[in-house]
Motif scaffolding. Structure first.
Motif, short mmCIF file in Angstrom:
data_model
loop_
_atom_site.label_atom_id
_atom_site.label_comp_id
_atom_site.label_asym_id
_atom_site.label_seq_id
_atom_site.Cartn_x
_atom_site.Cartn_y
_atom_site.Cartn_z
N ASN A 20 55.87 -0.83 72.04
CA ASN A 20 56.40 0.42 72.59
C ASN A 20 57.84 0.66 72.16
OD1 ASN A 20 54.03 1.07 74.00
ND2 ASN A 20 54.65 -0.14 75.77
N LEU A 21 58.65 -0.42 72.17
CA LEU A 21 60.05 -0.31 71.78
C LEU A 21 60.17 0.04 70.30
CD1 LEU A 21 63.05 -0.62 72.43
CD2 LEU A 21 62.83 -3.08 71.97
N GLY A 22 59.37 -0.61 69.48
CA GLY A 22 59.39 -0.32 68.04
C GLY A 22 59.03 1.13 67.76
N THR A 23 58.02 1.63 68.46
CA THR A 23 57.60 3.02 68.30
C THR A 23 58.71 3.98 68.71
OG1 THR A 23 55.30 2.41 68.74
CG2 THR A 23 55.87 4.74 68.95
N ALA A 24 59.36 3.70 69.84
CA ALA A 24 60.42 4.57 70.36
C ALA A 24 61.61 4.62 69.41
CB ALA A 24 60.85 4.09 71.74
N ILE A 25 61.98 3.48 68.83
CA ILE A 25 63.11 3.44 67.89
C ILE A 25 62.79 4.27 66.65
CG2 ILE A 25 64.40 1.94 66.32
CD1 ILE A 25 64.21 -0.24 68.49
N ARG A 26 61.59 4.12 66.13
CA ARG A 26 61.18 4.90 64.96
C ARG A 26 61.22 6.38 65.27
NH1 ARG A 26 56.58 4.99 64.19
NH2 ARG A 26 56.41 5.44 61.99
N THR A 27 60.83 6.75 66.48
CA THR A 27 60.80 8.17 66.85
C THR A 27 62.19 8.79 66.81
OG1 THR A 27 58.96 7.66 68.33
CG2 THR A 27 59.99 9.79 68.59
N LEU A 28 63.21 8.03 67.21
CA LEU A 28 64.58 8.54 67.17
C LEU A 28 65.02 8.83 65.73
CD1 LEU A 28 66.50 6.40 69.82
CD2 LEU A 28 65.59 8.72 70.05
N VAL A 29 64.57 7.99 64.79
CA VAL A 29 64.87 8.21 63.37
C VAL A 29 64.22 9.50 62.89
CG1 VAL A 29 64.68 7.28 61.03
CG2 VAL A 29 65.07 5.74 62.96
N VAL A 30 62.94 9.69 63.26
CA VAL A 30 62.23 10.90 62.87
C VAL A 30 62.90 12.13 63.49
CG1 VAL A 30 60.01 12.10 62.92
CG2 VAL A 30 60.06 9.61 62.71
N LEU A 31 63.32 12.00 64.75
CA LEU A 31 63.96 13.11 65.47
C LEU A 31 65.24 13.54 64.75
CD1 LEU A 31 63.90 14.85 68.08
CD2 LEU A 31 65.31 13.10 69.15
N ALA A 32 66.08 12.57 64.38
CA ALA A 32 67.32 12.89 63.69
C ALA A 32 67.06 13.52 62.33
CB ALA A 32 68.15 11.61 63.52
N VAL A 43 55.77 -4.49 58.88
CA VAL A 43 56.81 -5.49 58.70
C VAL A 43 57.84 -5.40 59.83
CG1 VAL A 43 58.66 -6.29 57.18
CG2 VAL A 43 56.50 -5.49 56.20
N GLY A 44 58.23 -4.18 60.17
CA GLY A 44 59.27 -3.99 61.18
C GLY A 44 58.84 -4.32 62.59
N ILE A 45 57.54 -4.23 62.88
CA ILE A 45 57.05 -4.41 64.25
C ILE A 45 56.83 -5.89 64.59
CG2 ILE A 45 54.54 -4.42 63.99
CD1 ILE A 45 56.40 -2.04 66.31
N PRO A 60 68.45 -7.76 62.43
CA PRO A 60 68.78 -6.74 61.43
C PRO A 60 67.59 -6.36 60.55
CG PRO A 60 70.53 -8.36 61.55
CD PRO A 60 69.41 -8.89 62.40
N ARG A 61 66.75 -7.36 60.23
CA ARG A 61 65.58 -7.08 59.39
C ARG A 61 64.63 -6.12 60.08
NH1 ARG A 61 60.46 -9.34 58.74
NH2 ARG A 61 59.65 -9.37 56.60
N SER A 62 64.41 -6.31 61.39
CA SER A 62 63.53 -5.42 62.14
C SER A 62 64.12 -4.01 62.19
CB SER A 62 63.33 -5.95 63.56
OG SER A 62 62.64 -7.18 63.55
N TRP A 63 65.44 -3.92 62.44
CA TRP A 63 66.10 -2.61 62.45
C TRP A 63 65.90 -1.89 61.12
CZ3 TRP A 63 67.67 0.20 66.31
CH2 TRP A 63 68.10 -0.38 67.50
N LEU A 64 66.10 -2.62 60.02
CA LEU A 64 66.00 -2.02 58.69
C LEU A 64 64.61 -1.43 58.45
CD1 LEU A 64 67.02 -1.48 55.81
CD2 LEU A 64 66.29 -3.81 55.21
N PHE A 65 63.57 -2.22 58.71
CA PHE A 65 62.22 -1.75 58.42
C PHE A 65 61.74 -0.69 59.41
CE2 PHE A 65 62.11 -5.55 55.76
CZ PHE A 65 61.49 -5.05 54.64
#
Length: 278
Positions: free
Chosen positions: A171-183, A163-165, A55-60
């Motif tokens: 690559n996975l961390g970058t892709a998850i962040r990109t979905l947040v930016v996209l939304a 902190v989140g990475i 959960p901490r990684s998801w949050l950051f």
């Protein structure tokens, strides 16, 4: 590699945004970045690790994505109002704020060369500030607040991303962040009603927006891999050296003016970066 692709991104985006709303251009570019990022996740075979994220990684990662989205929206609005060789140095001054935050929040070491390097980068950035050449009215500085906000959000992106990475495949961390930016980007586009302008975008703008998205994706993948391997206080200054690449490309391809102040600013930023890294 992150610095090189980031430098290319600014010039490609400037070419692609001519006559296109900045929020819409940001949202369209983010689609390309997201597709690129998730393609790399599948190639690396790390998609199965999504369920194992804490959960901490998801949050950051989500907070980092929100900060990135805010930084992008401000940055490309500034690019629309000003010249590349004006906006890029101010945006890259986020290095100084990132360094301060990494020292205060992440406990990274602060040596004399770090402080001197920060001073040189700040001096170089301030020296490169100039009013948009085509304008003489006060509106010629309209790009500056957007560029400053871009720098603030970019520095938050680096700290939150660091902190989140931790413990997450880059690559996975970058892709998850990109979905947040996209939304976030498309949410703003629909709220402002700018999605109606998609049909008015010309072929040339589409080409450069797609290319700038690909360059951004490549830059991100390299950047967060570097953040995972090294200290934020060392990775960020090297990444921000993209300002030198950006200014060279802006001079060659966009025919933007280069003054002695611009050259001196580049030298100071470069010297400050080398001091901090060494």
């Amino acid at each position: 590699a992150s610095a090189f692709f980031a430098g290319v991104t600014a010039v490609l985006a400037k070419l692609g945004m001519e006559g296109v709303n900045s929020h819409l251009a940001t949202a369209l570019r983010t689609i390309v970045v997201a597709l690129f990022g998730w393609a790399m996740v599948w190639v690396a075979g790390s998609s199965g690790a999504v369920g194992a994220l804490e959960p901490r990684s998801w949050l950051f990662l989500i907070l980092s994505g929100l900060a990135t989205g805010a930084s992008w929206l401000c940055y490309f609005r500034a690019l629309q109002l000003g010249e590349v060789n004006q906006v890029a140095p101010v945006d890259k001054s986020s290095t100084v704020l990132t360094m301060l935050l990494s020292i205060l929040l992440l406990g990274e070491a602060a040596h004399w060369n770090t402080l001197l390097g920060m001073g040189l980068i700040l001096a170089g950035t301030l020296g490169m500030l100039q009013r948009k050449p085509r304008e003489r009215a006060s509106s010629g500085w309209g790009w500056l607040p957007w560029a400053v906000l871009s720098a603030v959000f970019a520095s938050l992106t680096a700290i939150l991303g660091k902190v989140g990475i931790q413990g997450v495949e880059s690559n996975l961390g970058t892709a998850i962040r990109t979905l947040v930016v996209l939304a976030m980007a498309w949410g703003i586009v629909f709220l402002t009603g700018k999605h109606h302008g998609i049909g008015d975008i010309g072929g040339r703008s589409w080409i450069f927006l797609i290319l700038s998205g690909l360059a951004t994706g490549a830059s991100w993948l390299c950047y967060y891999k570097a953040l995972q391997m090294g200290d934020a206080s060392k990775v960020v200054p090297i990444d921000k050296m993209s300002v030198v690449i950006t200014l060279i490309l802006a001079f060659v391809f966009l025919h933007e003016s280069v003054t002695p102040k611009t050259v001196l600013g580049c030298v100071l930023i470069g010297a400050g970066t080398l001091l901090m890294v060494l």
